[in-house]
Design an enzyme around this catalytic site. Structure first.
Site, mmCIF file in Angstrom:
data_model
loop_
_atom_site.group_PDB
_atom_site.id
_atom_site.type_symbol
_atom_site.label_atom_id
_atom_site.label_comp_id
_atom_site.label_asym_id
_atom_site.label_seq_id
_atom_site.Cartn_x
_atom_site.Cartn_y
_atom_site.Cartn_z
ATOM 1 N N HIS A 197 -3.697 -5.119 7.681
ATOM 2 C CA HIS A 197 -3.876 -3.926 8.532
ATOM 3 C C HIS A 197 -2.997 -4.003 9.777
ATOM 4 O O HIS A 197 -3.093 -4.959 10.552
ATOM 5 C CB HIS A 197 -5.322 -3.698 8.971
ATOM 6 C CG HIS A 197 -5.599 -2.230 9.172
ATOM 7 N ND1 HIS A 197 -5.173 -1.551 10.277
ATOM 8 C CD2 HIS A 197 -6.188 -1.299 8.384
ATOM 9 C CE1 HIS A 197 -5.514 -0.280 10.167
ATOM 10 N NE2 HIS A 197 -6.123 -0.101 9.022
ATOM 11 N N HIS A 231 -5.738 3.496 -1.529
ATOM 12 C CA HIS A 231 -7.086 3.777 -1.048
ATOM 13 C C HIS A 231 -7.428 5.207 -1.457
ATOM 14 O O HIS A 231 -6.854 6.156 -0.925
ATOM 15 C CB HIS A 231 -7.107 3.616 0.485
ATOM 16 C CG HIS A 231 -8.440 3.835 1.122
ATOM 17 N ND1 HIS A 231 -8.659 3.636 2.462
ATOM 18 C CD2 HIS A 231 -9.631 4.238 0.622
ATOM 19 C CE1 HIS A 231 -9.925 3.902 2.758
ATOM 20 N NE2 HIS A 231 -10.530 4.281 1.650
ATOM 21 N N ASN A 268 0.851 -1.189 0.000
ATOM 22 C CA ASN A 268 0.000 0.000 0.000
ATOM 23 C C ASN A 268 0.892 1.246 0.000
ATOM 24 O O ASN A 268 1.702 1.430 0.909
ATOM 25 C CB ASN A 268 -0.894 -0.055 1.242
ATOM 26 C CG ASN A 268 -1.837 1.122 1.305
ATOM 27 O OD1 ASN A 268 -1.416 2.252 1.130
ATOM 28 N ND2 ASN A 268 -3.096 0.861 1.559
ATOM 29 N N HIS A 317 0.979 6.028 2.040
ATOM 30 C CA HIS A 317 1.760 6.873 2.951
ATOM 31 C C HIS A 317 2.868 7.633 2.245
ATOM 32 O O HIS A 317 3.364 8.630 2.772
ATOM 33 C CB HIS A 317 2.270 6.052 4.125
ATOM 34 C CG HIS A 317 1.114 5.566 4.958
ATOM 35 N ND1 HIS A 317 0.377 6.405 5.747
ATOM 36 C CD2 HIS A 317 0.521 4.357 5.025
ATOM 37 C CE1 HIS A 317 -0.608 5.732 6.304
ATOM 38 N NE2 HIS A 317 -0.547 4.480 5.884
ATOM 39 N N GLU A 322 -8.660 0.246 -3.174
ATOM 40 C CA GLU A 322 -9.505 0.222 -1.966
ATOM 41 C C GLU A 322 -10.432 1.428 -2.008
ATOM 42 O O GLU A 322 -9.980 2.548 -2.289
ATOM 43 C CB GLU A 322 -8.653 0.338 -0.704
ATOM 44 C CG GLU A 322 -7.805 -0.879 -0.425
ATOM 45 C CD GLU A 322 -7.005 -0.717 0.859
ATOM 46 O OE1 GLU A 322 -6.259 -1.643 1.174
ATOM 47 O OE2 GLU A 322 -7.116 0.325 1.530
ATOM 48 N N GLU A 352 -10.850 -9.924 2.834
ATOM 49 C CA GLU A 352 -9.600 -9.580 3.517
ATOM 50 C C GLU A 352 -9.960 -9.410 4.983
ATOM 51 O O GLU A 352 -10.782 -8.556 5.324
ATOM 52 C CB GLU A 352 -9.007 -8.288 2.950
ATOM 53 C CG GLU A 352 -7.697 -7.916 3.664
ATOM 54 C CD GLU A 352 -7.045 -6.653 3.121
ATOM 55 O OE1 GLU A 352 -7.211 -6.339 1.919
ATOM 56 O OE2 GLU A 352 -6.372 -5.967 3.910
ATOM 57 N N THR A 370 -8.420 3.091 8.259
ATOM 58 C CA THR A 370 -9.645 2.292 8.242
ATOM 59 C C THR A 370 -9.841 1.606 9.591
ATOM 60 O O THR A 370 -9.008 0.809 10.011
ATOM 61 C CB THR A 370 -9.560 1.229 7.123
ATOM 62 O OG1 THR A 370 -9.061 1.860 5.954
ATOM 63 C CG2 THR A 370 -10.913 0.613 6.852
ATOM 64 N N ARG A 390 -7.069 12.480 1.036
ATOM 65 C CA ARG A 390 -5.999 12.912 1.946
ATOM 66 C C ARG A 390 -4.638 12.346 1.550
ATOM 67 O O ARG A 390 -3.615 12.852 1.973
ATOM 68 C CB ARG A 390 -6.335 12.543 3.393
ATOM 69 C CG ARG A 390 -6.243 11.082 3.682
ATOM 70 C CD ARG A 390 -6.435 10.789 5.145
ATOM 71 N NE ARG A 390 -7.804 11.012 5.580
ATOM 72 C CZ ARG A 390 -8.322 10.413 6.648
ATOM 73 N NH1 ARG A 390 -7.587 9.606 7.380
ATOM 74 N NH2 ARG A 390 -9.565 10.626 7.002
ATOM 75 N N ARG A 421 -9.564 7.961 -0.938
ATOM 76 C CA ARG A 421 -10.554 8.336 0.078
ATOM 77 C C ARG A 421 -11.395 9.503 -0.416
ATOM 78 O O ARG A 421 -10.957 10.294 -1.259
ATOM 79 C CB ARG A 421 -9.853 8.737 1.385
ATOM 80 C CG ARG A 421 -9.123 7.588 2.055
ATOM 81 C CD ARG A 421 -8.584 8.040 3.401
ATOM 82 N NE ARG A 421 -9.644 8.145 4.368
ATOM 83 C CZ ARG A 421 -9.892 7.234 5.321
ATOM 84 N NH1 ARG A 421 -9.134 6.166 5.433
ATOM 85 N NH2 ARG A 421 -10.880 7.409 6.153
HETATM 86 N N1 PXP Z 1 -5.955 -3.510 4.085
HETATM 87 C C1 PXP Z 1 -6.900 -2.552 4.053
HETATM 88 C C2 PXP Z 1 -8.243 -2.915 3.538
HETATM 89 C C3 PXP Z 1 -6.623 -1.238 4.473
HETATM 90 O O1 PXP Z 1 -7.586 -0.303 4.439
HETATM 91 C C4 PXP Z 1 -5.327 -0.932 4.897
HETATM 92 C C5 PXP Z 1 -4.979 0.466 5.299
HETATM 93 O O2 PXP Z 1 -5.164 1.328 4.221
HETATM 94 C C6 PXP Z 1 -4.353 -1.958 4.903
HETATM 95 C C7 PXP Z 1 -4.712 -3.238 4.510
HETATM 96 C C8 PXP Z 1 -2.954 -1.709 5.301
HETATM 97 O O3 PXP Z 1 -2.894 -1.322 6.636
HETATM 98 P P1 PXP Z 1 -1.544 -0.721 7.208
HETATM 99 O O4 PXP Z 1 -1.295 0.575 6.489
HETATM 100 O O5 PXP Z 1 -1.815 -0.544 8.646
HETATM 101 O O6 PXP Z 1 -0.455 -1.725 6.924
#
Ligand code: PXP
Length: 271
Positions: free
Chosen positions: A206, A55, A19, A22, A82, A163, A113, A61, A57
């Site tokens: 997550h 994601h 992901n 960030h 996402e 997931e 999330t 952001r 949003r």
């Molecule tokens: N899976 C989903 C569905 C999420 O929304 C997120 C966060 O955007 C993640 C995985 C990844 O989470 P993290 O950034 O805490 O590793």
């Protein structure tokens, strides 16, 4: 507390979804173009990412619409889009045609999330979204807690994948609470097994992290990423925050060396 994980070979390890939100968060902090999340996604693919996750949003952001267009144009591995179930997002997903979609709950005030999607409580809406996105050719996953009722509802809604939210497990790991951690691990595995028994492809994500060498509290502990990766039912792992955070630690020395040598070169070649 130590956990003995299954010894995985590269052949049967879960796919890694990286992901990149960030990276966009850091870019947006200054309002410019650097660091570019799309360039980071390309680097992630070079590094072995199997899937690039983002994601989009409602408040934009981190990832923005033009990032999504650029990702679609230049990333060779599957994109995992996402999004919350809104008309706006479903329209954008249809236009983008990502290989994968993960439907998530979204609350404007949340930092990330929180909790899973309530499939049971909004069954018709979730099912319609699954049908619509399947028609558009995207593989749909529902991000839900390891709750048997939600897992059964996800299967009935027609999603081919779920997931499971590893946030509670991640919290127990960060808190170094072995009882809570073992409970969450068992709950997660039971949920994954139920999903598999219903014919679903099962993913997890997550809050998962590596144990950082400088973190005295967790030194020597099996990482939360390893605990979950070792579960044989996990076909994909989705990781963002701690992976980008880890990149700071593995990349900072090189970044300083690069800036220092740039400064030395500039001074040497100055008239
Ligand atoms: N899976 C989903 C569905 C999420 O929304 C997120 C966060 O955007 C993640 C995985 C990844 O989470 P993290 O950034 O805490 O590793």
């Amino acid at each position: 507390m130590t956990f003995s994980g299954t010894h995985l070979t590269a052949m049967d390890a879960p796919l890694l979804g990286v992901n990149i939100d960030h990276v966009a968060t850091v870019r947006n902090a200054r309002g410019g173009r650097f660091p570019d999340p799309v360039a980071a996604a390309q680097l992630a693919v070079e590094g072995g990412a199997d899937i690039i996750t983002f994601h989009l949003r409602e408040d934009r952001r981190h990832i923005r619409d033009d990032d999504v267009v650029r990702l679609k144009a230049c990333i060779a591995v599957p994109l995992n889009f996402e999004a919350a179930i809104t008309d706006e997002m479903l329209d954008i997903i249809e236009r983008t045609a990502p290989e994968h979609v993960c439907l998530v709950p979204e609350r404007r005030q949340e930092v990330t999330t929180e909790g899973g999607l309530d499939v049971l409580g909004q069954f018709g809406r979730v099912k319609d979204a699954c049908d619509r996105l399947a028609q558009a050719g995207s593989r749909v996953s529902l991000f839900i807690g390891a709750d048997p009722a939600q897992i059964e509802a996800a299967a009935k809604a027609g999603a081919p994948c779920i997931e499971l939210h590893t946030g509670p497990l991640a919290h127990a790991w960060w808190d170094n609470d072995p009882v809570a951690l073992q409970n969450e691990l068992s709950r997660l595995q039971a949920g994954l097994q139920l999903g598999r028994s219903l014919g679903l492809r099962t993913h997890a994500g997550h809050g998962l992290a590596l144990t950082q060498p400088g973190d005295a509290g967790l030194a020597g502990q099996t990482s939360s990423a390893a605990l979950v990766a070792a579960l044989p039912e996990v076909a994909e792992l989705h990781i963002g925050h701690a992976l980008i955070g880890h990149a700071v630690f593995v990349g900072l020395r090189q970044a300083i060396a690069d800036f220092k040598s740039e400064a030395i070169r500039a001074r040497r070649s100055a008239p």
